[in-house]
Design an enzyme around this catalytic site. Structure first.
Site, short mmCIF file in Angstrom:
data_model
loop_
_atom_site.label_atom_id
_atom_site.label_comp_id
_atom_site.label_asym_id
_atom_site.label_seq_id
_atom_site.Cartn_x
_atom_site.Cartn_y
_atom_site.Cartn_z
N HIS A 79 -13.42 31.13 9.20
CA HIS A 79 -13.59 29.98 10.10
C HIS A 79 -13.69 28.71 9.43
CE1 HIS A 79 -14.27 32.74 13.81
NE2 HIS A 79 -15.10 33.40 12.86
N ASN B 252 -16.09 33.98 20.06
CA ASN B 252 -14.57 33.90 19.67
C ASN B 252 -13.89 33.61 21.23
OD1 ASN B 252 -14.76 34.06 17.12
ND2 ASN B 252 -14.51 36.36 17.30
N TYR C 283 -25.23 35.32 8.97
CA TYR C 283 -25.28 33.74 8.91
C TYR C 283 -26.31 32.86 8.24
CZ TYR C 283 -21.60 34.98 12.45
OH TYR C 283 -20.48 35.22 12.71
FE1 HDD Z 1 -19.02 35.62 12.28
C1 HDD Z 1 -18.82 32.38 11.08
C2 HDD Z 1 -17.62 34.29 15.39
C3 HDD Z 1 -18.85 38.82 13.25
C4 HDD Z 1 -20.15 36.63 9.49
N1 HDD Z 1 -18.12 33.60 13.03
C5 HDD Z 1 -18.34 32.65 12.46
C6 HDD Z 1 -17.89 31.56 13.22
C7 HDD Z 1 -17.60 32.04 14.54
C8 HDD Z 1 -17.78 33.50 14.33
C9 HDD Z 1 -17.17 31.43 15.58
C10 HDD Z 1 -17.87 29.97 12.96
C11 HDD Z 1 -18.95 29.20 13.16
C12 HDD Z 1 -19.02 27.82 12.89
O1 HDD Z 1 -17.87 27.06 13.62
O2 HDD Z 1 -19.35 27.37 11.99
N2 HDD Z 1 -18.20 36.47 13.91
C13 HDD Z 1 -17.90 35.78 15.26
C14 HDD Z 1 -17.83 36.74 16.26
C15 HDD Z 1 -17.87 38.07 15.71
C16 HDD Z 1 -18.39 37.58 14.30
C17 HDD Z 1 -17.38 36.62 17.55
C18 HDD Z 1 -17.99 39.27 16.28
C19 HDD Z 1 -18.55 39.77 17.46
N3 HDD Z 1 -19.41 37.59 11.41
C20 HDD Z 1 -19.11 38.61 12.01
C21 HDD Z 1 -19.75 39.49 11.34
C22 HDD Z 1 -20.15 38.95 10.33
C23 HDD Z 1 -19.77 37.57 10.40
C24 HDD Z 1 -19.99 41.04 11.70
C25 HDD Z 1 -20.77 39.60 9.02
C26 HDD Z 1 -21.57 40.53 8.83
N4 HDD Z 1 -19.26 34.48 10.48
C27 HDD Z 1 -19.80 35.08 9.40
C28 HDD Z 1 -20.20 34.36 8.22
C29 HDD Z 1 -19.76 32.90 9.06
C30 HDD Z 1 -19.04 33.45 10.16
C31 HDD Z 1 -19.61 34.78 7.06
C32 HDD Z 1 -18.74 32.07 7.85
C33 HDD Z 1 -19.35 30.90 7.79
C34 HDD Z 1 -20.56 30.70 8.77
O3 HDD Z 1 -20.76 32.07 9.19
O4 HDD Z 1 -21.27 29.77 8.95
O5 HDD Z 1 -21.58 34.27 8.08
#
Ligand code: HDD
Length: 703
Positions: A79, A152, A366
């Site tokens: 993202h 999402n 997160y």
């Molecule tokens: Fe995630 C970012 C949505 C599963 C780890 N995720 C991130 C963002 C969105 C989602 C919208 C962007 C937030 C922003 O605008 O800053 N992610 C989801 C959805 C998931 C999902 C709807 C499943 C239902 N995510 C998911 C899993 C993991 C992560 C299973 C890790 C175990 N997601 C992350 C992250 C991020 C992230 C690595 C990257 C940047 C951030 O968090 O701030 O932690």
């Protein structure tokens, strides 16, 4: 308002809370260093003589260059590319029977929000229009703390357990040896993963569908994905799925258009969000809830804890409970959109998690990622992340860039020296985790109720209209044509568990046949869910739709201004496009201001095209290759086209219509030069439809 920008919309409590941090440059301000020293020469470094070496002494040069050298932070691992806006949320009626969350109890309460939309796989500079899931993350600044609903634009996810997340993300990101391809899922490693990990099948159907190429952020649904809990004052818990329903309906681009846009305007979605807000056409969504009583937890043929499954709206209707409006652009991309830190663990009393193993992993990820991205444990003090209620009332201290100056002798709990302050809250006010009973062995095992990886993929496929099915087949064909044949073949075999027709169509396009049968019992018989089809979305508004008036010197000026007026009155954004800038010499002898040229305003930036009459204008358009291409491209992208008088000759010369024959759908022609109310009304009706897919890509059209 300050001299250099700054919004007139003073806005809600959060927007106001940010004001002390905004830097407004005023008329009589002078350039300073970060220490407040006034700078007299910002053009020349300090040197030993005009041709001599620069001196280490030049602290002004060093401060400026050092700051510059440190301006980047790690981009989000997923993202990374996003755009955000401020706004507010308001509940329609008290939800007290369902939840003790205060922001969901009082219809007169305005809760500030900051929403960040994103693509998932691409880097910060990648194109907006790639085939991808879109992030839809909402930070509610409530009086009880921040609630982050990090969802999402698709209601399910690729995997069932967070332990697979790094594998999945590695596979979809550019391949590690050469970092190719950027922001595309059409490559070996993703499809290798998908064919090894069949739980991805349902989400892959969504990814191959038009949901993965939205027209704009305001045309997307949002989903919390996981099953959450709502807990009321009496401690009663119910399961809930969160939905965002866009006021303007769910609409998508077409694939050919998205690829061209990636070159012609890779910022199209973020620019659209920005411009709509600046124009006062505020994007709006309604919040919907699917509520499931605890006693009904096991009544479905899928597990509520499985994030690869949705609850069909026909089984559990979506109750609309409130609305969200985005009405203010950020002042500064980095300070707000880049530094905003969403954490799924940001929660308020009355909302709780379930044991969904994907969510459980997210609860760790997160917070952890923000520590790296924002450089330490005080990222909650960055202005955009600060709650609007009292916060950091605790004994946490120090760390990089700590802003708060905690006063007093004690920084531990329990203390007697500071009268035991700060005291723990009482259960009535503070957060209490739902006391779910757990009685289990500690094991690495997945419940058998997660085993069905295909039924809802079948449900999705069978719920699509024929047009949407065509698009899915084409998407599979495109993607799989780019991967190794052995993987392609595995995917064909896998699709048999979803639907035989789907398999046959994709296999045919790839010149393959299935080499083994489906798994026993698949594909299953399912009842389609009409709510899943975009064809059943709202088509009642033209607000924010973009219309090009394609004109040339000699076009009919009155038709141009009459159509422009009618479309703008209905809420469209209209631009007069011609082969040159400046004034258009229209047939009436007067002049009309041109808004843009054809190369800088290609048809893919618009939802519809109007061609005015005027003999000379029409001939000029027919003789201009770029103008002819404009009409052809509008046509193959199934967009509404209207022409009056001689304008119709341009369509006929491009072989889009044949005089005397029935008009293709979505193409409107009047022999009369005049734009009547009826004609404009009919065009507006067509624009509401968005696309006329029955004239889908015609291979003989060279555009
Ligand atoms: Fe995630 C970012 C949505 C599963 C780890 N995720 C991130 C963002 C969105 C989602 C919208 C962007 C937030 C922003 O605008 O800053 N992610 C989801 C959805 C998931 C999902 C709807 C499943 C239902 N995510 C998911 C899993 C993991 C992560 C299973 C890790 C175990 N997601 C992350 C992250 C991020 C992230 C690595 C990257 C940047 C951030 O968090 O701030 O932690």
């Amino acid at each position: 308002m300050s001299l250099f920008g700054g919004k007139t919309n003073a806005g809600n409590a959060k927007v106001k809370a940010l004001e002390p941090f905004r830097v407004h440059v005023q008329e009589d301000d002078e350039l300073t260093t970060n220490q407040g020293l006034k700078i007299v020469d910002n053009q020349n470094s300090l040197r030993a003589g005009p041709r001599g070496p620069t001196l280490l002494e030049d602290f002004i040069l060093r401060e400026k260059i050092t700051h510059f050298d440190h301006e980047r932070i790690p981009e989000r691992v997923v993202h990374a590319r996003g755009a955000a806006a401020h706004g507010y949320f308001q509940v329609y009626e008290s939800l007290a029977p369902l939840t003790r969350a205060k922001f969901l109890q009082d219809p007169s309460k305005i809760t500030p929000v900051f929403v960040r939309f994103s693509t998932v796989g691409g880097s910060r500079g990648s194109a907006d229009t790639v085939r991808d899931v879109r992030g839809f993350a909402t930070k509610f600044y409530t009086e009880e703390g921040n609630f982050d609903l990090v969802g999402n634009n698709m209601p399910v996810f690729f995997i069932q357990d967070a332990i697979k997340f790094p594998d999945f993300v590695h596979s979809v990101k550019p391949e590690p040896h050469n970092e190719i391809p950027q922001a595309s899922s059409a490559h070996d490693t993703l499809w290798d993963f998908v064919t090894q990990q069949t739980e991805t099948t349902h989400m892959i159907m969504w990814l191959m569908s038009d949901r993965a190429i939205p027209r704009s952020y305001a045309n997307m649904e949002g989903f919390g994905v996981h099953t959450f809990r709502l807990v009321n004052e009496d401690g009663k818990s119910r399961f809930v799925k969160f939905h965002w329903k866009p006021k303007l309906g769910v609409h998508s681009l077409v694939w050919d258009e998205t690829q061209k846009l990636a070159g012609k305007n890779s910022d199209i979605n973020r620019q659209d969000l920005w411009e709509q807000i600046e124009a006062g056409a505020f994007p709006e969504w309604e919040l919907g809830l699917q509520i499931v009583e605890e006693s009904d937890e096991m009544k479905f043929d899928f597990d509520l804890l499985d994030p690869t499954k949705l609850i069909p709206e026909e089984l559990v209707p979506v109750k609309i409970v409130g609305k969200m409006v985005l009405n203010r652009n950020p002042d500064n991309y980095f300070a707000e959109t880049e530094q905003v830190a969403f954490c799924v663990s940001n929660i308020v009393p009355g909302i709780d998690f379930t044991n969904d193993a994907l969510m459980q992993g997210r609860l760790f990820s997160y917070l952890d990622t923000q520590l790296l991205r924002l450089g330490g444990p005080n990222f909650h003090e960055i202005p955009i992340n600060q709650p609007i209620c009292p916060f950091r009332i605790n004994n946490q201290r120090d760390g990089l860039h700590r802003q708060a100056i905690n006063v007093g002798k004690t920084n531990y709990d329990i203390n007697s020296i500071s009268k035991g302050l700060p005291k723990q809250s009482i259960a009535k006010r503070g957060y209490v985790s739902y006391a779910e009973r757990i009685d289990a062995n500690k094991i690495r095992e997945r419940s058998a109720t997660f085993d069905d990886h295909f039924s809802q993929a079948t449900l999705f496929w069978l719920s699509m209209s024929p047009v949407e099915q065509d698009h899915i087949v084409k998407a599979f064909t495109f993607e799989l044509s780019k991967v190794q044949e052995v993987i392609r073949q595995r995917m064909i075999n896998q699709l048999q568990n979803v639907d035989n027709v789907l398999t046959q169509r994709v296999a045919h396009n790839l010149g393959l046949l299935p080499t083994e049968g489906p798994q026993p019992g698949f594909p299953k018989k399912v009842t389609p869910s009409p709510a899943l089809s975009q064809m059943n979305t709202k088509k009642d508004s033209v607000a924010t739709r973009k219309v090009a008036i394609l004109a040339a010197d000699g076009s009919d000026g009155k038709a141009i201004s009459d159509m422009k007026k009618a479309l703008e009155a209905a809420g469209c954004c209209v631009k007069v496009i011609a082969s040159h800038m400046g004034q258009l010499k229209v047939s009436t002898g007067s002049q009309i201001e041109i808004d843009g040229t054809i190369p800088a305003n290609p048809s893919i930036l618009f939802d519809a095209v109007f061609i005015p009459g005027g003999k000379e204008g029409s001939i000029n358009l027919q003789n201009c290759g770029a103008a002819v291409h404009y009409g052809l491209e509008t046509y193959i992208h199934c967009k509404p086209i209207a022409a009056v008088g001689e304008g119709a000759n341009y369509l006929a010369a491009s072989r889009l219509i044949t005089k005397g024959d029935t008009l293709p759908s979505g193409v409107l022609v009047s022999e009369n030069d005049v734009v009547t109310n009826d004609f404009a009304g009919q065009f507006i009706k067509n624009i509401k439809q968005h696309r006329f897919f029955d004239r889908e890509r015609i291979d003989s059209i060279p555009a």
